[in-house]
Design a protein around this motif. Structure first.
Motif, PDB file in Angstrom:
ATOM      1  N   GLN A   1      52.249  17.561  43.351  1.00 22.88           N
ATOM      2  CA  GLN A   1      51.637  17.835  44.646  1.00 22.88           C
ATOM      3  C   GLN A   1      52.048  19.195  45.193  1.00 22.88           C
ATOM      4  OE1 GLN A   1      52.849  14.519  46.996  1.00 22.88           O
ATOM      5  NE2 GLN A   1      51.473  13.099  45.998  1.00 22.88           N
ATOM      6  N   SER A   2      53.282  19.590  44.945  1.00 27.63           N
ATOM      7  CA  SER A   2      53.731  20.875  45.476  1.00 27.63           C
ATOM      8  C   SER A   2      53.207  22.050  44.656  1.00 27.63           C
ATOM      9  CB  SER A   2      55.260  20.928  45.546  1.00 27.63           C
ATOM     10  OG  SER A   2      55.816  20.863  44.253  1.00 27.63           O
ATOM     11  N   SER A   3      52.699  21.808  43.447  1.00 24.50           N
ATOM     12  CA  SER A   3      52.167  22.904  42.642  1.00 24.50           C
ATOM     13  C   SER A   3      50.682  23.166  42.904  1.00 24.50           C
ATOM     14  CB  SER A   3      52.377  22.628  41.162  1.00 24.50           C
ATOM     15  OG  SER A   3      51.546  21.580  40.716  1.00 24.50           O
ATOM     16  N   VAL A   4      50.013  22.261  43.561  1.00 26.65           N
ATOM     17  CA  VAL A   4      48.572  22.412  43.817  1.00 26.65           C
ATOM     18  C   VAL A   4      48.251  23.690  44.596  1.00 26.65           C
ATOM     19  CG1 VAL A   4      46.595  21.385  45.018  1.00 26.65           C
ATOM     20  CG2 VAL A   4      48.058  19.971  43.578  1.00 26.65           C
ATOM     21  N   PRO A   5      48.972  24.034  45.676  1.00 30.27           N
ATOM     22  CA  PRO A   5      48.644  25.285  46.374  1.00 30.27           C
ATOM     23  C   PRO A   5      48.797  26.530  45.500  1.00 30.27           C
ATOM     24  CG  PRO A   5      50.030  23.917  47.750  1.00 30.27           C
ATOM     25  CD  PRO A   5      49.978  23.272  46.406  1.00 30.27           C
ATOM     26  N   PHE A   6      49.702  26.512  44.545  1.00 30.28           N
ATOM     27  CA  PHE A   6      49.872  27.662  43.666  1.00 30.28           C
ATOM     28  C   PHE A   6      48.701  27.791  42.693  1.00 30.28           C
ATOM     29  CE2 PHE A   6      54.172  26.541  45.002  1.00 30.28           C
ATOM     30  CZ  PHE A   6      54.528  27.751  45.589  1.00 30.28           C
ATOM     31  N   TRP A   7      48.185  26.676  42.223  1.00 32.39           N
ATOM     32  CA  TRP A   7      46.994  26.713  41.383  1.00 32.39           C
ATOM     33  C   TRP A   7      45.793  27.222  42.183  1.00 32.39           C
ATOM     34  CZ3 TRP A   7      46.667  26.303  36.294  1.00 32.39           C
ATOM     35  CH2 TRP A   7      47.716  25.718  35.607  1.00 32.39           C
ATOM     36  N   ILE A   8      45.684  26.770  43.414  1.00 33.50           N
ATOM     37  CA  ILE A   8      44.579  27.222  44.267  1.00 33.50           C
ATOM     38  C   ILE A   8      44.698  28.720  44.528  1.00 33.50           C
ATOM     39  CG2 ILE A   8      43.571  27.026  46.574  1.00 33.50           C
ATOM     40  CD1 ILE A   8      44.310  24.034  46.466  1.00 33.50           C
ATOM     41  N   ALA A   9      45.919  29.199  44.782  1.00 37.31           N
ATOM     42  CA  ALA A   9      46.131  30.629  45.004  1.00 37.31           C
ATOM     43  C   ALA A   9      45.740  31.428  43.765  1.00 37.31           C
ATOM     44  CB  ALA A   9      47.577  30.897  45.381  1.00 37.31           C
ATOM     45  N   GLY A  10      46.019  30.889  42.594  1.00 41.59           N
ATOM     46  CA  GLY A  10      45.624  31.568  41.369  1.00 41.59           C
ATOM     47  C   GLY A  10      44.114  31.678  41.228  1.00 41.59           C
ATOM     48  N   LEU A  11      43.406  30.626  41.620  1.00 44.51           N
ATOM     49  CA  LEU A  11      41.939  30.673  41.563  1.00 44.51           C
ATOM     50  C   LEU A  11      41.368  31.608  42.626  1.00 44.51           C
ATOM     51  CD1 LEU A  11      41.178  26.902  40.951  1.00 44.51           C
ATOM     52  CD2 LEU A  11      41.040  28.784  39.304  1.00 44.51           C
ATOM     53  N   ILE A  12      41.975  31.618  43.806  1.00 46.00           N
ATOM     54  CA  ILE A  12      41.504  32.505  44.876  1.00 46.00           C
ATOM     55  C   ILE A  12      41.697  33.966  44.484  1.00 46.00           C
ATOM     56  CG2 ILE A  12      41.961  33.235  47.256  1.00 46.00           C
ATOM     57  CD1 ILE A  12      42.584  30.333  47.924  1.00 46.00           C
ATOM     58  N   LYS A  13      42.736  34.259  43.710  1.00 45.05           N
ATOM     59  CA  LYS A  13      43.034  35.630  43.315  1.00 45.05           C
ATOM     60  C   LYS A  13      41.894  36.260  42.525  1.00 45.05           C
ATOM     61  CE  LYS A  13      46.484  38.506  41.111  1.00 45.05           C
ATOM     62  NZ  LYS A  13      45.515  39.423  40.580  1.00 45.05           N
ATOM     63  N   LEU A  14      41.130  35.444  41.845  1.00 44.33           N
ATOM     64  CA  LEU A  14      40.018  35.986  41.074  1.00 44.33           C
ATOM     65  C   LEU A  14      38.982  36.677  41.951  1.00 44.33           C
ATOM     66  CD1 LEU A  14      39.496  33.028  38.588  1.00 44.33           C
ATOM     67  CD2 LEU A  14      40.582  35.231  38.118  1.00 44.33           C
TER      68      LEU A  14
ATOM     69  N   TYR B   1      39.447  37.036  45.825  1.00 44.18           N
ATOM     70  CA  TYR B   1      40.028  37.648  47.024  1.00 44.18           C
ATOM     71  C   TYR B   1      41.538  37.833  46.835  1.00 44.18           C
ATOM     72  CZ  TYR B   1      35.661  35.865  48.927  1.00 44.18           C
ATOM     73  OH  TYR B   1      34.347  35.565  49.140  1.00 44.18           O
ATOM     74  N   PRO B   2      41.966  38.933  46.211  1.00 45.56           N
ATOM     75  CA  PRO B   2      43.402  39.104  45.926  1.00 45.56           C
ATOM     76  C   PRO B   2      44.287  39.104  47.176  1.00 45.56           C
ATOM     77  CG  PRO B   2      42.104  40.694  44.688  1.00 45.56           C
ATOM     78  CD  PRO B   2      41.176  39.997  45.629  1.00 45.56           C
ATOM     79  N   GLN B   3      43.826  39.716  48.283  1.00 45.87           N
ATOM     80  CA  GLN B   3      44.648  39.738  49.497  1.00 45.87           C
ATOM     81  C   GLN B   3      44.783  38.349  50.099  1.00 45.87           C
ATOM     82  OE1 GLN B   3      42.081  41.904  48.988  1.00 45.87           O
ATOM     83  NE2 GLN B   3      43.278  43.737  48.552  1.00 45.87           N
ATOM     84  N   ALA B   4      43.733  37.585  50.087  1.00 52.34           N
ATOM     85  CA  ALA B   4      43.794  36.223  50.624  1.00 52.34           C
ATOM     86  C   ALA B   4      44.705  35.354  49.762  1.00 52.34           C
ATOM     87  CB  ALA B   4      42.391  35.615  50.689  1.00 52.34           C
ATOM     88  N   ALA B   5      44.712  35.595  48.468  1.00 47.67           N
ATOM     89  CA  ALA B   5      45.583  34.828  47.574  1.00 47.67           C
ATOM     90  C   ALA B   5      47.047  35.124  47.876  1.00 47.67           C
ATOM     91  CB  ALA B   5      45.267  35.162  46.124  1.00 47.67           C
ATOM     92  N   LEU B   6      47.356  36.365  48.217  1.00 44.96           N
ATOM     93  CA  LEU B   6      48.727  36.719  48.564  1.00 44.96           C
ATOM     94  C   LEU B   6      49.182  35.992  49.826  1.00 44.96           C
ATOM     95  CD1 LEU B   6      51.169  38.475  47.893  1.00 44.96           C
ATOM     96  CD2 LEU B   6      50.173  40.239  49.342  1.00 44.96           C
TER      97      LEU B   6
END
Length: 52
Positions: A4-17, A19-24
């Protein structure tokens, strides 16, 4: 708990594709809020399985 705690990191990785600033920003929030959540949930698990 760790899944459960790793889900936001996976989402951030997908967002980086797209919107790189939003992923940060999302990654920073996942770190700060995620650490607090893991500590809180760990205490709940610890109390549940504490041996007296």
């Amino acid at each position: 708990m760790w899944q459960q705690s790793s889900v936001p990191f996976w989402i951030a990785g997908l967002i980086k594709l797209w919107y790189p600033q939003a992923a940060l920003i999302f990654f920073a929030l996942a770190c700060t809020v995620g650490i607090a959540w893991v500590m809180w949930y760990h205490n709940i698990i610890d109390e549940r399985y504490k041996k007296l």
